[in-house]
Scaffold this motif. Structure first.
Motif, short mmCIF file in Angstrom:
data_model
loop_
_atom_site.label_atom_id
_atom_site.label_comp_id
_atom_site.label_asym_id
_atom_site.label_seq_id
_atom_site.Cartn_x
_atom_site.Cartn_y
_atom_site.Cartn_z
N THR A 169 -3.36 -2.28 -129.93
CA THR A 169 -4.79 -2.57 -129.85
C THR A 169 -5.04 -3.80 -128.98
N PHE A 170 -4.18 -4.80 -129.14
CA PHE A 170 -4.33 -6.02 -128.31
C PHE A 170 -4.24 -5.67 -126.83
N LYS A 171 -3.25 -4.84 -126.45
CA LYS A 171 -3.08 -4.47 -125.04
C LYS A 171 -4.25 -3.63 -124.53
N ALA A 172 -4.77 -2.74 -125.39
CA ALA A 172 -5.88 -1.87 -124.97
C ALA A 172 -7.18 -2.64 -124.79
N TYR A 173 -7.38 -3.70 -125.60
CA TYR A 173 -8.65 -4.44 -125.56
C TYR A 173 -8.50 -5.87 -125.02
N HIS A 174 -7.37 -6.12 -124.39
CA HIS A 174 -7.18 -7.44 -123.78
C HIS A 174 -8.32 -7.75 -122.81
#
Length: 229
Positions: A188-193
């Motif tokens: 999720t962090f990588k997708a919404y960075h």
């Protein structure tokens, strides 16, 4: 014995000297103007007349009108010389002014000074500073969130510990434990960075910003989250 011609009285030796003196005086008057260019033509002419008059008086020559003619000729020459010198001085002054104007016009224009870049904003290295820095990034990207909404969820999820990790829930069981201030998982962090923040999930500002971006996409804003999300 001196010979005479009708209508003309020969000049004596003294007369000749007097006439020569008049011409010399006129020349001296013109020279005065050349040496003192700030003097006006009228001043120079007046000086020449006075000088010639004094010369005539000193020699006492007034016979037959001959010296008067010499006087007029000398005075006229002095006046003409003064006028010519005045015109020359004016022409030279005008030429100098034109040269100065052309030189100034050829000077390259100085580029306008660039405004000083604003000093980078500084934030405290604590929970308050992390939230404020994240909010500035979120606002620049048009992502909704508030200080109160972010802090409320941080205190519930990690109690403000940027190194918090959940190693017991379903995400942990699946090998992707929740991490950081707002307990976000790696995918999720990588997708919404959010661009402009670190790619390190443990970085407090990056963690808050990515979590708020995710919450805005799923719930409209982090302010709307009041439980596990």
């Amino acid at each position: 014995m001196r010979s005479t011609i009708s209508g003309y009285t020969a000049l004596s030796k003294a007369h000749k000297f007097s006439a020569a003196g008049l011409v010399t005086a006129a020349g001296a008057a013109a020279l005065t103007f050349a040496l003192v260019p700030q003097a006006s033509a009228a001043d120079t002419y007046s000086a020449g007349v006075k000088t010639v008059a004094r010369s005539a008086q000193e020699f006492g020559e007034t016979q037959d009108g001959e010296l008067a003619k010499a006087f007029d000729a000398a005075a006229g020459k002095a006046k003409a010389d003064a006028k010519a010198a005045t015109e020359t001085a004016k022409a030279e002054a005008k030429a100098e002014q034109e040269r100065a104007s052309r030189s100034e016009a050829r000077q390259p224009m100085k580029p306008a000074a660039k405004p000083a870049a604003p000093a980078p904003k500084k934030y405290a290295d604590n929970l308050d500073g992390w939230i404020k820095e994240s909010l500035d990034v979120l606002r620049s990207k048009g992502i909704p969130a508030s200080y109160e909404g972010i802090k409320r969820n941080i205190m519930r999820e990690s109690t403000g510990n940027p190194r918090a990790i959940n190693d017991w829930d379903v995400n942990a069981v699946n090998g992707v434990p929740s991490k950081g201030l707002l307990q976000i998982i790696d995918p999720t962090f990588k997708a919404y960075h959010v661009e402009g923040t670190s790619w390190d999930i443990w970085d407090p500002v990056a963690n808050i910003t990515a979590s708020c971006n995710y919450a805005a996409d799923k719930y409209g804003s982090m302010d709307n989250v009041n439980s596990a999300y």
